[in-house]
Design a protein around this motif. Structure first.
Motif, PDB file in Angstrom:
ATOM      1  N   LEU A  65       0.857  -1.107   0.083  1.00 24.13           N
ATOM      2  CA  LEU A  65      -0.270  -0.107   0.154  1.00 24.13           C
ATOM      3  C   LEU A  65       1.022   1.248  -0.051  1.00 24.13           C
ATOM      4  N   GLU A  66       0.564   2.400  -0.781  1.00 25.20           N
ATOM      5  CA  GLU A  66       1.235   3.572  -0.783  1.00 25.20           C
ATOM      6  C   GLU A  66       0.800   4.375   0.501  1.00 25.20           C
ATOM      7  N   LEU A  67       1.941   4.970   1.114  1.00 26.37           N
ATOM      8  CA  LEU A  67       1.438   5.600   2.309  1.00 26.37           C
ATOM      9  C   LEU A  67       1.996   7.227   2.494  1.00 26.37           C
ATOM     10  N   GLY A  68       1.242   8.098   3.093  1.00 28.34           N
ATOM     11  CA  GLY A  68       1.414   9.427   3.062  1.00 28.34           C
ATOM     12  C   GLY A  68       1.195   9.924   4.343  1.00 28.34           C
ATOM     13  N   VAL A  69       2.052  10.915   4.833  1.00 28.43           N
ATOM     14  CA  VAL A  69       1.939  11.581   6.009  1.00 28.43           C
ATOM     15  C   VAL A  69       1.276  13.063   5.427  1.00 28.43           C
ATOM     16  N   GLY A  70       0.361  13.478   5.983  1.00 25.40           N
ATOM     17  CA  GLY A  70      -0.238  14.506   5.750  1.00 25.40           C
ATOM     18  C   GLY A  70      -0.927  15.569   6.728  1.00 25.40           C
ATOM     19  N   VAL A  71      -0.157  16.578   7.209  1.00 26.30           N
ATOM     20  CA  VAL A  71       1.290  16.817   6.900  1.00 26.30           C
ATOM     21  C   VAL A  71       2.202  17.132   8.251  1.00 26.30           C
ATOM     22  N   LEU A  72       3.517  17.073   7.722  1.00 24.23           N
ATOM     23  CA  LEU A  72       4.438  17.655   8.686  1.00 24.23           C
ATOM     24  C   LEU A  72       4.587  18.878   8.828  1.00 24.23           C
ATOM     25  N   PRO A  73       4.151  19.687   9.945  1.00 21.70           N
ATOM     26  CA  PRO A  73       4.373  21.256   9.875  1.00 21.70           C
ATOM     27  C   PRO A  73       5.740  21.787  10.234  1.00 21.70           C
ATOM     28  N   LEU A  74       6.182  22.612   9.356  1.00 24.43           N
ATOM     29  CA  LEU A  74       7.479  22.880   9.212  1.00 24.43           C
ATOM     30  C   LEU A  74       7.775  23.870  10.469  1.00 24.43           C
ATOM     31  N   ASP A  75       6.823  24.028  11.382  1.00 24.92           N
ATOM     32  CA  ASP A  75       7.511  24.797  12.707  1.00 24.92           C
ATOM     33  C   ASP A  75       7.607  23.775  13.480  1.00 24.92           C
ATOM     34  N   ARG A  76       7.549  22.527  13.535  1.00 26.37           N
ATOM     35  CA  ARG A  76       7.865  21.516  14.420  1.00 26.37           C
ATOM     36  C   ARG A  76       8.772  20.455  13.829  1.00 26.37           C
ATOM     37  N   HIS A  77       8.846  20.506  12.514  1.00 25.09           N
ATOM     38  CA  HIS A  77       9.577  19.420  11.808  1.00 25.09           C
ATOM     39  C   HIS A  77      10.863  20.065  10.624  1.00 25.09           C
ATOM     40  N   GLN A  78      12.135  19.843  11.333  1.00 23.38           N
ATOM     41  CA  GLN A  78      12.874  20.268  10.142  1.00 23.38           C
ATOM     42  C   GLN A  78      13.171  19.364   9.096  1.00 23.38           C
ATOM     43  N   PRO A  79      13.561  19.832   7.848  1.00 23.11           N
ATOM     44  CA  PRO A  79      13.629  18.723   6.761  1.00 23.11           C
ATOM     45  C   PRO A  79      14.855  17.587   7.309  1.00 23.11           C
ATOM     46  N   VAL A  80      15.938  17.992   7.900  1.00 22.77           N
ATOM     47  CA  VAL A  80      17.039  16.941   8.043  1.00 22.77           C
ATOM     48  C   VAL A  80      16.352  16.003   9.377  1.00 22.77           C
ATOM     49  N   ALA A  81      15.684  16.562  10.153  1.00 22.21           N
ATOM     50  CA  ALA A  81      15.001  15.504  11.103  1.00 22.21           C
ATOM     51  C   ALA A  81      14.028  14.511  10.469  1.00 22.21           C
ATOM     52  N   ILE A  82      13.185  15.273   9.439  1.00 24.39           N
ATOM     53  CA  ILE A  82      12.288  14.309   8.730  1.00 24.39           C
ATOM     54  C   ILE A  82      12.833  13.389   8.146  1.00 24.39           C
ATOM     55  N   ALA A  83      14.012  13.601   7.394  1.00 22.35           N
ATOM     56  CA  ALA A  83      14.839  12.560   6.461  1.00 22.35           C
ATOM     57  C   ALA A  83      15.386  11.692   7.609  1.00 22.35           C
ATOM     58  N   ALA A  84      15.792  11.917   8.741  1.00 24.42           N
ATOM     59  CA  ALA A  84      16.338  11.082   9.465  1.00 24.42           C
ATOM     60  C   ALA A  84      15.490  10.008  10.071  1.00 24.42           C
ATOM     61  N   GLU A  85      14.265  10.726  10.485  1.00 21.51           N
ATOM     62  CA  GLU A  85      13.089   9.715  11.055  1.00 21.51           C
ATOM     63  C   GLU A  85      12.611   8.741  10.005  1.00 21.51           C
ATOM     64  N   ILE A  86      12.581   9.145   8.546  1.00 21.25           N
ATOM     65  CA  ILE A  86      12.258   8.192   7.740  1.00 21.25           C
ATOM     66  C   ILE A  86      13.270   6.985   7.367  1.00 21.25           C
ATOM     67  N   ALA A  87      14.451   7.430   7.698  1.00 17.58           N
ATOM     68  CA  ALA A  87      15.470   6.289   7.469  1.00 17.58           C
ATOM     69  C   ALA A  87      15.499   5.429   8.729  1.00 17.58           C
ATOM     70  N   ARG A  88      15.186   6.186   9.820  1.00 19.75           N
ATOM     71  CA  ARG A  88      15.247   5.266  11.142  1.00 19.75           C
ATOM     72  C   ARG A  88      14.000   4.339  11.162  1.00 19.75           C
ATOM     73  N   LEU A  89      12.983   4.628  10.610  1.00 19.50           N
ATOM     74  CA  LEU A  89      11.773   3.856  10.399  1.00 19.50           C
ATOM     75  C   LEU A  89      11.704   2.690   9.470  1.00 19.50           C
ATOM     76  N   GLY A  90      12.824   2.926   8.481  1.00 18.90           N
ATOM     77  CA  GLY A  90      12.941   1.969   7.315  1.00 18.90           C
ATOM     78  C   GLY A  90      11.640   1.896   6.357  1.00 18.90           C
ATOM     79  N   LEU A  91      11.012   3.104   6.212  1.00 19.94           N
ATOM     80  CA  LEU A  91       9.885   3.363   5.385  1.00 19.94           C
ATOM     81  C   LEU A  91      10.417   3.348   3.816  1.00 19.94           C
ATOM     82  N   ASP A  92       9.715   2.516   3.192  1.00 17.08           N
ATOM     83  CA  ASP A  92       9.922   2.452   1.713  1.00 17.08           C
ATOM     84  C   ASP A  92       9.575   3.608   0.740  1.00 17.08           C
ATOM     85  N   SER A  93      10.989   4.390   0.366  1.00 22.23           N
ATOM     86  CA  SER A  93      10.838   5.508  -0.249  1.00 22.23           C
ATOM     87  C   SER A  93       9.867   5.484  -1.428  1.00 22.23           C
TER      88      SER A  93
END
Length: 266
Positions: free
Chosen positions: A61-89
């Motif tokens: 199944l395709e998966l989406g997060v809608g959405v990550l607010p940028l006042d709480r989530h920096q791009p570098v942290a988003i990328a690190a969390e995706i990698a940590r969770l092993g989500l299929d890009s």
């Protein structure tokens, strides 16, 4: 269920439901033929973690997060969390929004550009938009644009703004999706009104948005008693956008989630 391949529909829920419920819902949505399963993100419930629960039960199944607010989530942290969770890009739609930030247009542009550098090439980036400027920016830079709290006519207009942005940037149009709140069964209209009332007053941008809509409370979404009424309410959104995402307003129980997902299935 309607087996027509022309019907493309996602399903969305609030982040933070119990892991067992998330896995059960994902497995059911895969069987029911949904295009994708989406989670929002809350200060106390991480949307990406909810996606990881979905992925374990429905790997196709395709998966989406809608959405990550940028006042709480920096791009570098988003990328690190995706990698940590092993989500299929290759199956992931990463939605970002301006949140409570000032000067959101430039910040969204910069965040999308940074995510392009940080995330694998196949990852789709989605921009949340409600007004014309962000719709056009989404069309110019994103793989998807996620609309919210719109009637079909307003969603169709927003899609035109997205297409204008893509055309001006000389690129193919991104996917245009829209959350559509759906409440089913007893007290469905009251549940829709309660949800809409909360968002009408969540911040100044939402207040202006609903003032422009100028419709009675409980008008923006679908309140229904039967599957046929749900499908009737969703039908105009399929003409307005590429992907309506049914945002369930239901109890967080296995029975309620299964019933609502089946009633709104494509």
């Amino acid at each position: 269920m309607n087996s027509s391949k022309s019907i493309c529909r996602g399903l969305g829920i609030s982040a933070g439901i119990a892991a067992g419920l998330a896995r059960d819902l994902a497995a059911n949505c895969e069987r029911l033929g949904y295009h994708s399963l989406w989670s929002n993100d809350e200060p106390t419930a991480a949307g990406l973690e909810t996606l990881a629960q979905f992925a374990g039960a429905a790997p196709q199944l395709e998966l989406g997060v809608g959405v990550l607010p940028l006042d709480r989530h920096q791009p570098v942290a988003i990328a690190a969390e995706i990698a940590r969770l092993g989500l299929d890009s290759s199956k992931l739609w990463v939605g970002v929004g301006s949140g409570q930030l000032r000067a959101p247009l430039d910040l969204v542009r910069r965040a999308v550009a940074e995510l392009r550098e940080l995330l694998p090439d196949r990852t789709r980036i989605v921009v949340a938009a409600m007004r014309s400027q962000l719709c056009r920016i989404g069309g110019a830079i994103a793989d998807g644009v996620l609309l919210n709290w719109m009637l079909p006519a307003e969603a169709a207009l927003a899609r035109r703004w997205v297409l204008e942005g893509a055309d001006q940037a000389g690129r193919s149009a991104p996917l245009v999706a829209s959350y559509v709140r759906v409440a089913l069964g007893p007290n469905s209209l009251q549940r829709l009104r309660d949800e809409e009332s909360h968002y009408r007053n969540i911040n100044q941008a939402h207040r202006r948005h609903f003032e422009a809509l100028n419709v009675p409370l409980g008008s923006v979404g679908v309140a229904a008693s039967t599957r046929s009424q749900v499908l009737e309410g969703l039908a105009p959104y399929h003409s307005a956008v590429d992907l309506p995402i049914v945002r369930l307003l239901t109890e967080a129980s296995a029975t309620s989630l299964r019933s609502a997902a089946m009633a709104a299935a494509p």
